[in-house]
Motif scaffolding. Structure first.
Motif, PDB file in Angstrom:
ATOM      1  N   SER B 499      -6.783  11.604   0.314  1.00 43.44           N
ATOM      2  CA  SER B 499      -6.390  11.655   1.716  1.00 43.44           C
ATOM      3  C   SER B 499      -6.536  10.269   2.296  1.00 43.44           C
ATOM      4  N   GLU B 500      -5.695   9.932   3.192  1.00 44.14           N
ATOM      5  CA  GLU B 500      -5.714   8.586   3.764  1.00 44.14           C
ATOM      6  C   GLU B 500      -5.277   8.613   5.206  1.00 44.14           C
ATOM      7  N   LEU B 501      -6.021   7.879   6.012  1.00 46.63           N
ATOM      8  CA  LEU B 501      -5.650   7.653   7.398  1.00 46.63           C
ATOM      9  C   LEU B 501      -5.309   6.177   7.513  1.00 46.63           C
ATOM     10  N   ASN B 502      -4.158   5.862   8.076  1.00 44.08           N
ATOM     11  CA  ASN B 502      -3.812   4.456   8.193  1.00 44.08           C
ATOM     12  C   ASN B 502      -3.135   4.178   9.526  1.00 44.08           C
ATOM     13  N   ALA B 503      -3.123   2.932   9.896  1.00 42.76           N
ATOM     14  CA  ALA B 503      -2.551   2.573  11.188  1.00 42.76           C
ATOM     15  C   ALA B 503      -2.089   1.131  11.167  1.00 42.76           C
ATOM     16  N   ARG B 504      -1.113   0.838  11.974  1.00 39.44           N
ATOM     17  CA  ARG B 504      -0.683  -0.544  12.170  1.00 39.44           C
ATOM     18  C   ARG B 504      -0.306  -0.721  13.622  1.00 39.44           C
ATOM     19  N   ASN B 518       2.762 -13.308  16.905  1.00 47.16           N
ATOM     20  CA  ASN B 518       2.470 -11.910  16.590  1.00 47.16           C
ATOM     21  C   ASN B 518       0.966 -11.756  16.450  1.00 47.16           C
ATOM     22  N   PHE B 519       0.439 -10.719  17.042  1.00 44.68           N
ATOM     23  CA  PHE B 519      -0.968 -10.377  16.849  1.00 44.68           C
ATOM     24  C   PHE B 519      -0.987  -8.942  16.354  1.00 44.68           C
ATOM     25  N   GLY B 520      -1.762  -8.698  15.344  1.00 43.37           N
ATOM     26  CA  GLY B 520      -1.719  -7.330  14.855  1.00 43.37           C
ATOM     27  C   GLY B 520      -2.951  -6.913  14.096  1.00 43.37           C
ATOM     28  N   TYR B 521      -2.981  -5.619  13.859  1.00 42.25           N
ATOM     29  CA  TYR B 521      -4.037  -5.012  13.053  1.00 42.25           C
ATOM     30  C   TYR B 521      -3.371  -4.041  12.103  1.00 42.25           C
ATOM     31  N   ASN B 522      -3.824  -3.997  10.877  1.00 44.20           N
ATOM     32  CA  ASN B 522      -3.547  -2.804  10.093  1.00 44.20           C
ATOM     33  C   ASN B 522      -4.745  -2.444   9.229  1.00 44.20           C
ATOM     34  N   GLY B 523      -4.870  -1.172   9.011  1.00 46.29           N
ATOM     35  CA  GLY B 523      -6.047  -0.703   8.302  1.00 46.29           C
ATOM     36  C   GLY B 523      -5.789   0.631   7.651  1.00 46.29           C
ATOM     37  N   ARG B 524      -6.602   0.906   6.655  1.00 43.38           N
ATOM     38  CA  ARG B 524      -6.466   2.183   5.966  1.00 43.38           C
ATOM     39  C   ARG B 524      -7.835   2.646   5.490  1.00 43.38           C
ATOM     40  N   SER B 525      -8.011   3.923   5.482  1.00 40.31           N
ATOM     41  CA  SER B 525      -9.242   4.512   4.988  1.00 40.31           C
ATOM     42  C   SER B 525      -8.838   5.630   4.050  1.00 40.31           C
ATOM     43  N   LYS B 526      -9.143   5.431   2.788  1.00 34.38           N
ATOM     44  CA  LYS B 526      -8.634   6.341   1.771  1.00 34.38           C
ATOM     45  C   LYS B 526      -9.778   6.940   0.982  1.00 34.38           C
ATOM     46  N   GLN B 527      -9.619   8.197   0.618  1.00 37.31           N
ATOM     47  CA  GLN B 527     -10.648   8.869  -0.148  1.00 37.31           C
ATOM     48  C   GLN B 527     -10.006   9.616  -1.297  1.00 37.31           C
ATOM     49  N   ARG B 528     -10.662   9.569  -2.432  1.00 37.62           N
ATOM     50  CA  ARG B 528     -10.168  10.339  -3.577  1.00 37.62           C
ATOM     51  C   ARG B 528     -11.294  11.174  -4.155  1.00 37.62           C
ATOM     52  N   THR B 529     -10.959  12.406  -4.492  1.00 32.83           N
ATOM     53  CA  THR B 529     -11.890  13.195  -5.297  1.00 32.83           C
ATOM     54  C   THR B 529     -11.171  13.590  -6.580  1.00 32.83           C
ATOM     55  N   LEU B 596     -11.987   3.842  -0.142  1.00 30.13           N
ATOM     56  CA  LEU B 596     -11.427   2.506   0.068  1.00 30.13           C
ATOM     57  C   LEU B 596     -11.233   2.321   1.566  1.00 30.13           C
ATOM     58  N   ASN B 597     -11.775   1.235   2.081  1.00 25.31           N
ATOM     59  CA  ASN B 597     -11.586   0.924   3.494  1.00 25.31           C
ATOM     60  C   ASN B 597     -11.116  -0.510   3.624  1.00 25.31           C
ATOM     61  N   VAL B 598      -9.970  -0.680   4.244  1.00 32.08           N
ATOM     62  CA  VAL B 598      -9.438  -2.016   4.464  1.00 32.08           C
ATOM     63  C   VAL B 598      -9.070  -2.126   5.937  1.00 32.08           C
ATOM     64  N   HIS B 599      -9.609  -3.142   6.578  1.00 38.88           N
ATOM     65  CA  HIS B 599      -9.274  -3.375   7.979  1.00 38.88           C
ATOM     66  C   HIS B 599      -8.956  -4.843   8.138  1.00 38.88           C
ATOM     67  N   ALA B 600      -7.856  -5.134   8.806  1.00 39.67           N
ATOM     68  CA  ALA B 600      -7.467  -6.537   8.906  1.00 39.67           C
ATOM     69  C   ALA B 600      -6.856  -6.847  10.267  1.00 39.67           C
ATOM     70  N   PHE B 601      -7.185  -8.026  10.748  1.00 33.84           N
ATOM     71  CA  PHE B 601      -6.520  -8.579  11.920  1.00 33.84           C
ATOM     72  C   PHE B 601      -5.724  -9.783  11.452  1.00 33.84           C
ATOM     73  N   TYR B 602      -4.578  -9.959  12.060  1.00 34.49           N
ATOM     74  CA  TYR B 602      -3.757 -11.084  11.639  1.00 34.49           C
ATOM     75  C   TYR B 602      -3.046 -11.684  12.835  1.00 34.49           C
ATOM     76  N   THR B 603      -2.619 -12.885  12.646  1.00 32.87           N
ATOM     77  CA  THR B 603      -1.747 -13.490  13.637  1.00 32.87           C
ATOM     78  C   THR B 603      -0.781 -14.405  12.914  1.00 32.87           C
ATOM     79  N   ASP B 604       0.426 -14.468  13.415  1.00 30.44           N
ATOM     80  CA  ASP B 604       1.329 -15.492  12.914  1.00 30.44           C
ATOM     81  C   ASP B 604       2.170 -16.015  14.067  1.00 30.44           C
ATOM     82  N   ALA B 605       2.743 -17.177  13.844  1.00 30.09           N
ATOM     83  CA  ALA B 605       3.568 -17.802  14.865  1.00 30.09           C
ATOM     84  C   ALA B 605       4.939 -18.027  14.256  1.00 30.09           C
ATOM     85  N   VAL B 606       5.968 -17.726  15.029  1.00 27.82           N
ATOM     86  CA  VAL B 606       7.317 -18.071  14.604  1.00 27.82           C
ATOM     87  C   VAL B 606       7.701 -19.282  15.446  1.00 27.82           C
ATOM     88  N   TYR B 607       7.680 -20.429  14.810  1.00 28.21           N
ATOM     89  CA  TYR B 607       7.881 -21.669  15.545  1.00 28.21           C
ATOM     90  C   TYR B 607       9.177 -22.297  15.095  1.00 28.21           C
TER      91      TYR B 607
END
Lengths: 393, 927
Positions: B499-504, B518-529, B596-607
């Motif tokens: 099962s996995e819960l994820n978001a962006r 751009n400023f953003g977050y994406n993350g996921r929390s996954k579990q396996r049995t 598995l837990n992954v959480h990330a913040f990111y930023t990028d610039a389109v220049y």
């Protein structure tokens, strides 16, 4: 299966109803009446198991209950006094393992042997694991130095460069009903010697009614004498991975279920012969008797393959379709070359009820005349002269 | 969406020149997509043949018009047609007419090609997307899928340069890097794998009915998860924006190998690929049901699907759109040939084996899109997939099999059968949205919850020796059950739940025309049995005779339990109290649980430094945590039974685009990424196949717990015309501490995952051309071709490793596992027009050269998957506007699929078979 899972999808429910096959699975009901049918009598107070953090001594005349793997790590010693009886509860993960650098000092006597057996009131082969000793002597599955391999059972390291490594003493010791499956394709043996060095003393040992091999050597240099294997359901004596010790006075007796008397491999064919300089299993076997179930049963007394060398002296084989069967499996497994080089052969042998003395599937050209010297002169292990008091039959 | 916004930023001003005559110029925008430029729309002067199409930026010009008054018609596939009358053209001047088109109103059904077409699906539009994107991304849309008769996402990505598919499986390789170096997302959110052995979902499971487009990004950008090496495959769910439609189709497929056979399957599995004994204790299943395979439902595949959608306008600005599709199909494939287990010696050889594979696939998808107004849109998307496969294999069918560890005869008569069923159910539910908060601020977000139930209930394996005696003419002789270990004859049950819960969420902020953040977050929390159990049939008497090997239910009966055989299990219910491991149900053999837990913040610039040069620097800060707890048989008693790793990654990336001119781009990309181990690579559980054993290695989570990867890409691309492209690219990667699957040093030949060296290097070149060979008067291509080729050089150094498990190598370096030096994809497309009859014929070719399937350790040679060429022919026929009759002829070359072990003095064939041709017909009706 939880119903809630089905609510997650959109169309599951209807499809499930349409798609389900008819089910006529009966429930299993376990009725356990009249106490515990196989419950043994060993008092719980003498339970042993786990990884030693100090030396352990099992004393004369005491019965112990082995309930899990007993691991003897480096620097510790398991002492076992004559007459100690160790009863293992059922399970392939119930075994005794002496790790590299650990020691077992198990010296029974001919009248008061040390016994490892099943804790079940109705014991069966394969009830428990067995005895595993791991040393630092050379193996040919790795490339020399201190490189190690991992044991089939228990996943413990073995192998190295210390030919004279000393794992202790096994004397007048009997193992019964061992050989439980460790996973779906490997089983415990009676005695498993992994890279054990010739500083170790092995005399007067018996594997009785084991599910897999009686005694198996994974490389190493250790010598063993007065070895009895009765009723092993797989190979009675097995070697591989560059075993180079000497076996003296060996008695093998097949019971109803069995495989080969001896199965000798030059190396572990799953990973190859990685030794440098290259060497093969090359044991010396003096005075051996192998009793089979009669030549009408399809079976072989001794199978040599995967490039092994072996020098036999004084052999007695009874009741087999084939006496010796030699295989080469390709260029990397030159079993026949050992014969041509004089590293493999038999001096003084007798055949009793054996249909084919030698089956040569190596591709190399040699026959009985080149392989056997002194047919009819073999007398075997003279088992009755040394089995009194400590073996089972 | 973001790419198009960037495209808007890069908008170039058209230079208009006209002297004696005048012209009409302007810009077309898509009022459904935030007024993004609308490319490739048709502009026609009514009553004339004068017209044009809008360019990538939505701009158009109709030049050389005599002064006067004109009526101009603006149209686009699936959109409303707008007519502008009284457009005055004056000599030497340009008249500007900007038009916004919407799919909302006045859609003329006749213009539909395929179903639910929107502009994002067309090949030309996706090339535009590719042109404007600031990262290297290639896509295939529904229109091309439909034109080329591509049935699923796996076949779709196989058309993309540098991508190849493993025959007979959904495994996809990008630039020679396999499963563990890829990610798959669905609408930009992670989607789980259906298979314990894999990280990525089998792309075969996404039928074309649910795909709007499928894209492969080969360079990293800050908004991608850090676990990235070769590429990210993103599948965008189809949605509908027009009027009501309903399409229904029915089809049939014949496999030339399967058609003449008495096809067999597991007993107890349903027509639609469901199985209803999961709720029963496995031991009850064992006692109540036999081991024999039974006849399947025929041997000819059928398929059917419907797709429907409708939109409603709500008030002036809002629109609600619903799209739903469901499909079912089954397939039959029969393979025969040798199967061999060869390490350094021949362990088992079956000169003859037969395999029957019967697949069923149900896909259902629905989405609801609510466009609140031209600024806000939300979408709910739900996907269900049921993928079920029955596989029945008989090894050693002619009595010629051998096993060097056989007891009675090592040279002949060894036989094994394997009857298995696996069912994977996947549930994906997503809520997605876009909002234009202000002129400068835009929000794009999504939340998803996924579930996977992957099960392999009641796999049955039987082993027999001296089967040759059963086949001879002497009725008094027979074969025997091979029972060296109790588990040589076994029943196996496995159950995995993920099962996995994820978001962006991404917020874009336009500071100026030249700079955007751009400023953003994406993350996921996954579990396996994971849990499994296995029962062995332990025969009480040695050499128990076998009758007919395909009719054994009479042996494994309740009456024979305890007299002919005992059942054994690894872990008895309660051995201390008399409930042991014999003739009783047991406890699970192996279990593990992973998080598995992954959480990330990111930023990028389109220049955008100038009209030509743009920079996209980005940085991603990612927190990674993985833990696994296991209870697995035959591990060192000293093992703690758990591992845990936490890492913090700082991942920079830079994408540079230099537009040489309006049609040509030069791109450069650099990124630092990572590769994290999968649960299956870490969990020390061993899966035992008939000819191989694969297990995890918990030491992969020791230091280092990940691979650090550096990626560099350079690419030149030339968009000669809409739908035409020429590109050349070079790429290089360094993968530190790479993971490979190799045989461990133990006495069982088990393959496990190891960090086998310090670094692997990948260097490659890509070439791609898409060209219209013949075009008609309207500049539509009649005959077109696409060819792409990738050459990849890989090298990894090798070193032995010690730990819970150990391995060694007899060489210093080798190629990377899974990397084919040469990949080739080509297609030829013929789309003539005969009045209203517009058939489409496609010939599609793909090829990969020999590649390492498993790296040899110790003295073992590598296992090589031999080169495979594939040729398919697809023919689509529209009988009239409502009916289509389509035909497909797949695997025309019918090549031999072969795996070999490299051995000194010649290769040893491990398996070899042909898959047969698949001939399919489909009837489609549009209501």
């Amino acid at each position: 299966m939880k119903t809630s899972k089905f609510l997650l999808g959109f169309f599951t429910l209807t499809i499930l109803l349409v798609g389900c096959a008819a089910d006529d699975t009966a429930d299993v009901i376990i009725n356990q009446e009249g106490g515990n049918p196989t419950n043994p009598t060993t008092p719980d107070s003498n339970e042993i198991g786990g990884t030693l953090s100090e030396d352990l001594t099992l004393t004369t005349g005491t019965e112990y209950k082995l309930t899990s793997a007993l691991i003897v790590p480096e620097g510790f010693t398991l002492n076992i006094e004559p007459g100690a009886v160790i009863r293992a509860t059922t399970g392939a993960d119930v075994y005794v393992a002496v790790m590299q650098g650990g020691k077992i000092m198990a010296e029974g006597t001919s009248t008061n042997p040390i016994v490892f057996t099943s804790d079940s009131a109705t014991p069966n082969p394969g009830d428990w694991g067995g005895l595993i000793v791991l040393g630092k002597a050379p193996i040919n599955s790795v490339t020399g130095g201190d490189a190690t391999s991992t044991s089939e059972i228990g996943g413990l390291p073995y192998g190295g460069s210390a030919a004279d490594d000393n794992s202790g003493i096994l004397k007048y010791l009997r193992i019964e009903y061992s050989g439980g499956a460790a996973d779906a394709s490997s089983e415990n043996n009676g005695f498993s010697f992994y890279g054990v060095g010739n500083g170790t003393t092995i005399e007067y040992i018996q594997a009785f009614e084991g599910k897999d091999d009686g005694v198996e050597f994974f490389g190493g240099t250790v010598n063993a004498s007065f070895v009895s294997v009765i009723g092993a359901q797989d190979d009675s004596i097995d070697w591989t991975e560059g075993f180079t010790g000497t076996l003296t006075n060996v008695y093998v007796e097949h019971r109803q279920a069995h495989d080969k008397g001896i199965e000798g491999d030059g190396f572990n064919t799953d990973i190859g012969n990685n030794s440098d300089p290259l060497f093969w299993s090359a044991p010396t076997i003096n005075n051996i008797t192998i009793n089979g179930n009669g030549s009408s049963n399809e079976n072989e007394a001794i199978r040599l393959r995967a490039g092994t060398r072996a020098l036999f002296t004084n052999v007695l084989l009874s009741g087999f379709a084939e006496g010796f069967d030699l295989d080469s499996d390709g260029a990397d497994s030159p079993t026949g070359q050992g014969v041509l080089d004089g590293d493999t052969g038999v001096t003084n042998i007798s055949f009793d009820d054996v249909t084919v003395n030698l089956k040569n599937d190596t591709g190399d050209t040699f026959g009985e005349a080149e392989f056997f010297t002194g047919i009819g002169n073999g007398t075997g292990a003279d088992y009755s002269s040394w089995n009194g008091g400590w073996t089972r039959n | 969406m973001r790419k198009l916004l960037i495209g808007l930023l890069l908008l170039a001003t058209a230079q208009i020149t006209a002297q004696e005559t005048g012209s009409i110029v302007g810009k077309l925008t898509d009022t459904d997509f935030n007024n993004d430029p609308l490319a490739f729309a048709n502009i026609l002067i009514e009553g004339t043949t004068k017209g044009t199409t809008s360019d990538f930026d939505g701009l158009y010009e109709i030049a050389n018009l005599d002064p006067g008054t004109y009526t101009v018609v603006y149209s686009f596939l699936g959109y409303e047609t707008i007519t502008k009358a009284d457009v005055v053209v004056e000599a030497g001047k340009s008249t500007t007419v900007d038009v916004g088109l919407s799919a909302a109103a006045g859609v003329e059904l006749e213009e539909f090609v395929g179903t639910g077409t929107t502009k994002k699906e067309s090949e030309a539009a996706l090339l535009l997307d590719q042109k404007n994107a600031t990262i290297v991304k290639e896509s295939i849309g529904a229109q091309e899928l439909s034109f080329k008769g591509i049935s699923d996402a796996a076949a779709a990505v196989n058309k993309i340069s540098g991508v190849s598919k493993q025959e007979g499986g959904g495994n996809v390789y990008v630039r020679g890097l396999g499963d563990r170096y890829l990610n798959t997302t669905y609408n930009g959110l992670p989607v789980p794998s259906n298979n314990i052995e894999k990280k990525n979902i089998d792309l075969n499971l996404f039928s074309s009915d649910v795909i709007q487009n499928v894209g492969v990004s080969k360079t990293h950008a800050a908004n991608f998860y850090g676990d990235f090496a070769a590429g990210n495959v993103d599948i965008t769910a189809k949605e509908h924006t027009g009027d009501f439609f309903l399409d229904v189709d029915l089809g049939t497929t014949v496999n030339t190998n399967a058609v003449g056979t008495d096809f067999v399957k597991s007993e107890g599995t349903g027509y639609f690929g469901f199985y209803n004994r999961y709720r029963n204790n496995p031991y009850a299943v064992l006692l109540s049901h036999g081991v024999d395979a039974i006849s399947s439902e025929g041997n000819t595949g059928v398929s059917g699907s419907f797709a429907s959608g409708k939109s409603w306008n709500i008030g002036d600005a809002s629109r609600l759109s619903v799209f739903a599709t469901a499909s079912f199909g089954n397939s039959f494939e029969f393979r025969e040939g040798p199967a061999v287990d060869y390490t350094t010696v021949e362990k088992k050889r079956f000169p003859n084996s037969e395999q029957y594979e019967y697949g069923r696939n149900t896909t259902a998808m629905a989405n609801i899109v609510y466009r609140i107004n031209d600024k806000h849109k939300v979408k709910y998307n739900s996907l269900f997939i049921n993928d079920a496969t029955d596989e029945v294999s008989y090894f050693g069918t002619k009595g010629l099999g051998s096993n060097r560890d056989a007891i009675l005869d090592t040279d002949r008569g060894f036989y094994q059968s394997n009857v298995q069923f696996s069912q994977d159910m996947i549930f994906v539910n997503q809520l997605l949205g876009t909002s234009t908060l202000s002129e400068k601020l835009k929000l794009d977000w999504g939340v998803g919850y996924n579930n996977v139930l992957a099960r392999q209930p009641d796999r049955k394996r039987i082993s027999v020796e001296r089967y040759d005696l059963e086949l001879d003419n002497d009725e008094s002789t027979n074969g025997f059950f091979f029972s060296n270990i109790a588990y040589d004859n076994q029943r196996y049950f496995q159950d995995i739940e993920d099962s996995e819960l994820n978001a962006r969420i991404n917020l874009s902020y336009d500071i100026s025309e030249k700079l955007k953040f751009n400023f953003g977050y994406n993350g996921r929390s996954k579990q396996r049995t994971f849990e499994n159990i296995r029962y062995g049939y332990d025969f009480i008497q040695p050499n128990t005779p076998v009758g007919d090997v395909r009719n054994l239910d009479g042996v494994f009966t309740q009456e024979n339990l305890g007299t002919v055989f005992n059942t054994v299990v690894f872990n008895g219910l309660d051995p201390q109290n008399g409930l042991g491991n014999t003739n009783l149900p047991g406890r699970f053999e192996n279990t593990y649980e992973g998080n598995l837990n992954v959480h990330a913040f990111y930023t990028d610039a389109v220049y955008k430094i100038s009209d030509k040069l743009s920079f996209v620097p980005g940085i991603r800060l990612e927190k990674f945590n993985q833990d696994i707890t296991y209870d697995v048989i035959n591990l060192p008693a000293t093992d703690p039974g758990a591992r845990d790793a936490s890492e913090f990654f700082i991942l920079p990336s830079l994408n540079v685009k230099y537009a040489l001119n309006e049609d040509q781009n030069l791109r450069f990309s650099f990124s630092s990424t990572v590769s994290n181990p999968e649960f299956k690579e870490v969990a020390p559980f061993v899966y035992e196949d008939v000819t191989q054993r694969i297990g995890g290695n918990p030491n992969l989570l020791n230091d280092p717990a990940f691979s650090r990867i550096y990626n560099v890409d350079i690419k030149y691309e030339w968009f000669m015309k809409p739908s035409e492209l020429l590109s050349v690219a070079a790429f290089a990667k360094a993968i530190n501490d790479p993971v490979n699957l190799v045989v461990a040093n133990d006495a069982t030949g088990t393959q496990r995952f190891f960090r086998t060296g310090d670094q692997a290097q990948v260097l490659g070149f890509e070439f791609e051309v898409r060209k219209a060979l013949i075009t008609d008067a309207d500049e539509q291509s009649v005959l077109s071709t696409g060819i792409n080729a990738t050459y990849t050089y890989t090298k990894q150094d090798l070193k032995g490793s010690n730990g819970v498990f150990s391995t060694t190598f007899d060489r210093e370096s080798d190629q990377l596992q899974g990397a084919s030096p040469l990949l080739l994809n080509a297609d030829l497309s013929y789309r003539p027009t005969f009045g209203s009859y517009k058939p489409v014929a496609n010939l599609v070719f793909s090829y990969f050269s020999d590649r390492i399937d498993a790296l040899g350790s110790g003295q073992l040679g590598n296992i090589i998957e031999k080169a495979v060429p594939t040729l398919d022919f697809v023919w689509k026929n529209n009988i009239n506007e409502k009916m289509e009759l389509n035909a497909s002829f797949k695997n025309l070359l019918n090549p031999t699929i072969e795996r070999v072990r490299e051995v000194e003095g010649g290769d040893v064939t491990l398996s070899s078979f042909k898959r047969g041709l698949n001939i399919g017909f489909q009837f489609k009706y549009k209501f």
